[in-house]
Design an enzyme around this catalytic site. Sequence first.
Site, short mmCIF file in Angstrom:
data_model
loop_
_atom_site.label_atom_id
_atom_site.label_comp_id
_atom_site.label_asym_id
_atom_site.label_seq_id
_atom_site.Cartn_x
_atom_site.Cartn_y
_atom_site.Cartn_z
N ASP A 101 25.67 -14.10 12.18
CA ASP A 101 25.57 -12.75 12.76
C ASP A 101 26.67 -12.49 13.79
O ASP A 101 27.10 -13.40 14.50
CB ASP A 101 24.19 -12.59 13.42
CG ASP A 101 23.89 -11.13 13.74
OD1 ASP A 101 24.38 -10.24 13.02
OD2 ASP A 101 23.16 -10.88 14.73
N GLY A 102 27.11 -11.23 13.85
CA GLY A 102 28.07 -10.82 14.87
C GLY A 102 29.41 -10.35 14.33
O GLY A 102 30.32 -10.05 15.12
N GLY A 135 30.19 -7.47 12.88
CA GLY A 135 30.45 -6.07 13.24
C GLY A 135 30.93 -5.96 14.68
O GLY A 135 31.91 -5.25 14.97
N ARG A 171 34.13 -2.38 10.95
CA ARG A 171 33.19 -3.52 10.81
C ARG A 171 33.59 -4.45 9.67
O ARG A 171 33.42 -5.67 9.76
CB ARG A 171 31.77 -2.99 10.59
CG ARG A 171 31.19 -2.24 11.78
CD ARG A 171 29.81 -1.68 11.44
NE ARG A 171 28.91 -2.74 10.99
CZ ARG A 171 28.22 -3.52 11.81
NH1 ARG A 171 28.30 -3.38 13.11
NH2 ARG A 171 27.42 -4.46 11.33
N HIS A 194 33.65 -8.79 8.71
CA HIS A 194 33.08 -9.52 7.57
C HIS A 194 34.16 -10.38 6.92
O HIS A 194 33.92 -11.53 6.54
CB HIS A 194 32.49 -8.54 6.55
CG HIS A 194 31.35 -7.73 7.10
ND1 HIS A 194 30.33 -8.28 7.84
CD2 HIS A 194 31.08 -6.40 7.03
CE1 HIS A 194 29.47 -7.34 8.19
NE2 HIS A 194 29.90 -6.18 7.71
N SER A 217 17.70 -8.12 2.69
CA SER A 217 17.11 -6.99 1.95
C SER A 217 17.27 -5.71 2.78
O SER A 217 17.46 -4.63 2.22
CB SER A 217 15.64 -7.27 1.62
OG SER A 217 14.95 -7.88 2.69
N GLU A 218 17.23 -5.83 4.09
CA GLU A 218 17.37 -4.65 4.97
C GLU A 218 18.82 -4.18 5.09
O GLU A 218 19.08 -3.02 5.39
CB GLU A 218 16.82 -4.96 6.37
CG GLU A 218 15.29 -5.09 6.43
CD GLU A 218 14.77 -6.36 5.79
OE1 GLU A 218 15.51 -7.38 5.77
OE2 GLU A 218 13.63 -6.35 5.29
N LEU A 237 26.92 -31.37 -2.19
CA LEU A 237 26.25 -30.48 -1.23
C LEU A 237 25.57 -29.37 -2.02
O LEU A 237 26.16 -28.82 -2.96
CB LEU A 237 27.26 -29.84 -0.25
CG LEU A 237 26.71 -28.75 0.67
CD1 LEU A 237 25.84 -29.35 1.78
CD2 LEU A 237 27.84 -27.93 1.31
N ARG A 270 21.59 -19.50 14.61
CA ARG A 270 21.93 -18.07 14.56
C ARG A 270 23.02 -17.83 15.60
O ARG A 270 22.82 -18.06 16.79
CB ARG A 270 20.74 -17.16 14.85
CG ARG A 270 21.15 -15.67 14.76
CD ARG A 270 20.01 -14.70 14.93
NE ARG A 270 20.49 -13.33 14.69
CZ ARG A 270 19.80 -12.36 14.11
NH1 ARG A 270 18.58 -12.59 13.71
NH2 ARG A 270 20.33 -11.16 13.94
N SER A 286 14.94 -12.17 11.91
CA SER A 286 15.41 -11.08 11.05
C SER A 286 15.05 -11.28 9.57
O SER A 286 15.89 -11.08 8.69
CB SER A 286 16.92 -10.88 11.21
OG SER A 286 17.23 -10.49 12.54
C1 IPE Z 1 20.66 -10.80 9.73
O1 IPE Z 1 21.50 -10.09 10.58
C2 IPE Z 1 21.19 -10.77 8.32
C3 IPE Z 1 22.44 -11.48 8.07
C4 IPE Z 1 23.17 -12.11 8.94
C5 IPE Z 1 22.88 -11.47 6.71
P1 IPE Z 1 21.25 -8.56 10.94
O2 IPE Z 1 22.38 -8.14 11.79
O3 IPE Z 1 21.00 -7.78 9.71
O4 IPE Z 1 19.89 -8.63 11.78
P2 IPE Z 1 19.34 -7.64 12.89
O5 IPE Z 1 19.43 -6.26 12.33
O6 IPE Z 1 20.19 -7.80 14.10
O7 IPE Z 1 17.94 -8.11 13.16
C1 IPE Z 2 26.33 -10.30 10.01
O1 IPE Z 2 27.06 -9.59 10.95
C2 IPE Z 2 26.77 -10.04 8.60
C3 IPE Z 2 25.84 -9.21 7.81
C4 IPE Z 2 24.68 -8.78 8.21
C5 IPE Z 2 26.27 -8.85 6.48
P1 IPE Z 2 26.68 -8.08 11.34
O2 IPE Z 2 27.32 -7.18 10.37
O3 IPE Z 2 25.21 -7.95 11.47
O4 IPE Z 2 27.37 -7.97 12.76
P2 IPE Z 2 26.75 -7.31 14.05
O5 IPE Z 2 25.44 -8.00 14.31
O6 IPE Z 2 26.57 -5.85 13.76
O7 IPE Z 2 27.75 -7.59 15.11
MG MG Z 3 23.93 -8.24 13.00
#
Ligand code: IPE
Ligand code: IPE
Ligand code: MG
Length: 240
Positions: free
Chosen positions: A12-13, A15, A25, A29, A58-59, A123, A180, A188
């Site tokens: 995560d992170g 974006g 964003r 990725h 899924s969200e 692996l 995480r 999440s």
């Molecule tokens: C969880 O991150 C999903 C992935 C990293 C693929 P999200 O960014 O979607 O989660 P929330 O919205 O912060 O809970």
């Molecule tokens: C995780 O990073 C990747 C996916 C969910 C696909 P984010 O896209 O959620 O990045 P932030 O949390 O918005 O920084």
């Molecule tokens: Mg995120």
Amino acid sequence: MTLPRHIAIIMDGNGRWASGRGLPRQAGHKEGVEPVRMCIRESMKRHIEALTLFAFSSENWGRPGDEVGALMGLFVEALDREMDELHGNGVRLLFIGERQNFPVRLQTRMLAAEGRTAANTALRLQIAVGYGGRWDIANAARTLAGRCVSGAMSPADITPETLGQAVQLAGLPDPDLFIRTGGEKRISNFLLWNLAYTELYFCDELWPDFTEAGFGTALEFFAARKRRYGLTDAQLGATR
Ligand code: IPE
Ligand code: IPE
Ligand code: MG
């Protein structure tokens, strides 16, 4: 140092990494691919058996269309670019989650990658795409309900063991270590069933900034944990 057999990661992170640099964003990725390679490399170096990466929930389908589209393109690109090397290194690649909503060109590649690497043992790499923990449990319940209706099993046979054999990670040891990045301390909707006794590690680094050192710190955190599974220290001492 005690090592986990199975590591599960919420990457995560991305974006925020991009926004912080005034970039779209999608750029985050793209930058997030290198830490994926790093985690695979570091896991193999330590003979960790399984790595499960949350790439798309899924969200996440609810995000703006251009971001979802860019992610799909990135998955296709990454698979095309990395497959030979992964296969050459003996990685078995598997995808968990609801695939039918993905572009056909991606579904085809996922199937091909799974088929091609099926016999690899160095692996086991699972990528969670279109995955949700609640979907996984509901899907498993549906499978067992179907067996009950057909007479293959009875409701009395529905136990944590049989349900556990119907979720996506059936047959694998549960993750020992969950990581995480990105600072949020939540699950999440990741592996709700399998994380019951997993050690949870959260760090502030944004995923594109996650390095070997960060991965190493997570492993040290894990090695320092005492896992009790509901028992007492005295009981654990007696059984060791
Ligand atoms: C969880 O991150 C999903 C992935 C990293 C693929 P999200 O960014 O979607 O989660 P929330 O919205 O912060 O809970
Ligand atoms: C995780 O990073 C990747 C996916 C969910 C696909 P984010 O896209 O959620 O990045 P932030 O949390 O918005 O920084
Ligand atoms: Mg995120």
